[in-house]
Scaffold this motif. Structure first.
Motif, short mmCIF file in Angstrom:
data_model
loop_
_atom_site.label_atom_id
_atom_site.label_comp_id
_atom_site.label_asym_id
_atom_site.label_seq_id
_atom_site.Cartn_x
_atom_site.Cartn_y
_atom_site.Cartn_z
N UNK A 189 17.20 9.38 -12.57
CA UNK A 189 18.47 8.84 -13.07
C UNK A 189 18.36 7.34 -13.31
N UNK A 190 17.71 6.64 -12.37
CA UNK A 190 17.51 5.20 -12.54
C UNK A 190 16.57 4.90 -13.70
N UNK A 191 15.56 5.74 -13.84
CA UNK A 191 14.61 5.56 -14.94
C UNK A 191 15.33 5.61 -16.29
N UNK A 192 16.27 6.52 -16.41
CA UNK A 192 16.99 6.67 -17.68
C UNK A 192 18.08 5.62 -17.86
N UNK A 193 18.61 5.10 -16.74
CA UNK A 193 19.74 4.17 -16.83
C UNK A 193 19.34 2.70 -16.69
N UNK A 194 18.27 2.41 -15.95
CA UNK A 194 17.96 1.01 -15.63
C UNK A 194 16.46 0.82 -15.45
N UNK A 195 15.79 0.55 -16.56
CA UNK A 195 14.33 0.44 -16.51
C UNK A 195 13.85 -0.87 -15.90
N UNK A 196 14.76 -1.77 -15.59
CA UNK A 196 14.35 -2.95 -14.83
C UNK A 196 14.01 -2.57 -13.39
N UNK A 197 14.53 -1.43 -12.94
CA UNK A 197 14.23 -0.96 -11.59
C UNK A 197 13.12 0.08 -11.57
N UNK A 198 13.19 1.04 -12.48
CA UNK A 198 12.20 2.13 -12.51
C UNK A 198 11.64 2.27 -13.92
N UNK A 199 10.34 2.12 -14.04
CA UNK A 199 9.70 2.26 -15.35
C UNK A 199 8.29 2.78 -15.14
N UNK A 200 7.60 3.06 -16.24
CA UNK A 200 6.25 3.63 -16.17
C UNK A 200 5.21 2.52 -16.00
N UNK A 201 5.37 1.73 -14.94
CA UNK A 201 4.39 0.69 -14.66
C UNK A 201 4.39 0.40 -13.16
N UNK A 202 3.32 -0.22 -12.71
CA UNK A 202 3.20 -0.53 -11.29
C UNK A 202 4.09 -1.71 -10.92
N UNK A 203 4.72 -1.60 -9.73
CA UNK A 203 5.55 -2.68 -9.23
C UNK A 203 5.32 -2.86 -7.74
N UNK A 204 5.72 -4.03 -7.24
CA UNK A 204 5.64 -4.35 -5.82
C UNK A 204 7.05 -4.52 -5.25
N UNK A 205 7.25 -3.99 -4.03
CA UNK A 205 8.54 -4.12 -3.35
C UNK A 205 8.31 -4.72 -1.97
N UNK A 206 9.18 -5.62 -1.54
CA UNK A 206 9.07 -6.22 -0.23
C UNK A 206 9.65 -5.26 0.81
N UNK A 207 8.81 -4.79 1.73
CA UNK A 207 9.23 -3.78 2.72
C UNK A 207 9.90 -4.48 3.90
N UNK A 208 11.17 -4.75 3.74
CA UNK A 208 11.93 -5.47 4.75
C UNK A 208 12.68 -4.53 5.70
N UNK A 209 13.11 -3.37 5.19
CA UNK A 209 13.95 -2.46 5.96
C UNK A 209 13.13 -1.66 6.98
N UNK A 210 13.77 -1.23 8.09
CA UNK A 210 13.07 -0.35 9.04
C UNK A 210 12.89 1.04 8.47
N UNK A 211 11.74 1.64 8.74
CA UNK A 211 11.43 2.96 8.18
C UNK A 211 12.07 4.10 8.95
N UNK A 212 12.58 3.85 10.16
CA UNK A 212 13.28 4.92 10.88
C UNK A 212 14.70 5.10 10.34
N UNK A 213 15.16 4.15 9.53
CA UNK A 213 16.50 4.18 8.96
C UNK A 213 16.46 4.94 7.64
#
Length: 255
Positions: A189-213
């Motif tokens: 849904x994000x890919x179709x609506x907002x390609x600044x967030x999801x697109x067919x290319x590699x991206x990096x995200x800062x893993x700030x949140x806890x993974x148990x959450x």
């Protein structure tokens, strides 16, 4: 199947909504970058191939030390770190169900949740007073698990998350693979609506949140891997560490 082709990987995941299939789709990114962190000021990385190797080693080690039947619950209580994905997939690949727990919980609450789940082991770097019959698997020892080549995965398909307990006693909610995969599929849904967030290319995200959450778990561990993105891991959450890591590793996304 082309790398980072969101519609194509979505079709492949929708056809088989097991966690095993989600993991295998992540592994197809091979030598693509999956994790980034700073070590002595230098940028270090792990690939999806590295994660597959680590997962296999962790699974074999867990199976040998826990020694419980398939479908047994095993707790994971760790802060966000580069080894977290392979611990989760290793637990599942060994045939155990994964119970995600907050590292900051008291021994009393940790023991309560383990007993509620009927868990037989807890993976954590923190030595705990555990209920009888629950084995402590030192995460630091697991990270150094010996290499294995002949391990055959026996896959479980359930993950449990715990409520924070801020409005009462913490409770456990169990999700089968299908329910988690449905959340991951929302990336289309994000890919179709907002390609600044999801697109067919590699991206990096800062893993700030806890993974148990639930949010950190689904977005960083499940969703980013599914898309073939990499997570940037922090040494700690001090403002200096966050700023330095972001300046050096240049994330495209911050959740």
């Amino acid at each position: 199947m082309a790398l980072h082709d969101v519609p194509e990987i979505t079709r492949a995941l929708r056809a088989d909504k097991r966690l095993e299939n989600l993991y295998n789709l992540q592994c197809r990114y091979g030598d693509e970058e999956a994790a980034v962190w700073l070590e002595n000021g230098e940028e270090c990385t792990l690939s999806f191939t590295d994660y597959a190797r680590m997962t296999r080693d962790y699974a074999a080690f867990l199976l040998s030390v826990v020694g419980a039947p398939k479908g047994t619950w095993v707790g994971i209580s760790m802060d966000t770190c580069k080894e977290w994905p392979s611990v989760l997939w290793g637990v599942l690949q060994a045939g155990y169900n994964a119970l995600l727990m907050d590292l900051s919980l008291s021994d009393e609450m940790t023991g309560y949740l383990l007993k509620q789940a009927g868990a037989k082991a807890l993976v954590t770097p923190k030595e705990r007073k555990l209920p009888d019959g629950v084995r402590w698997v030192d995460a630091r020892v697991l990270f150094a698990a010996p290499p294995t080549e002949d391990f055959s995965p026996v896959w479980s398909d359930s993950v449990a998350l715990c409520t924070s307990g801020t409005t009462g006693t913490s409770r456990i909610f169990v999700y089968e693979g299908r329910a988690l995969v449905e959340q991951v599929l929302s990336s289309e849904l994000l890919y179709r609506a907002q390609k600044r967030m999801v697109d067919n290319q590699h991206r990096r995200a800062l893993a700030f949140l806890p993974y148990h959450h639930v949010f950190g778990f689904l977005v960083h561990l499940m969703w980013m891997g599914y898309l073939g993105y990499s997570n940037i891991y922090l040494e700690n959450r001090t403002s200096q560490a966050i700023l330095e890591t972001a300046q050096r590793c240049k994330p495209d996304m911050l959740v």
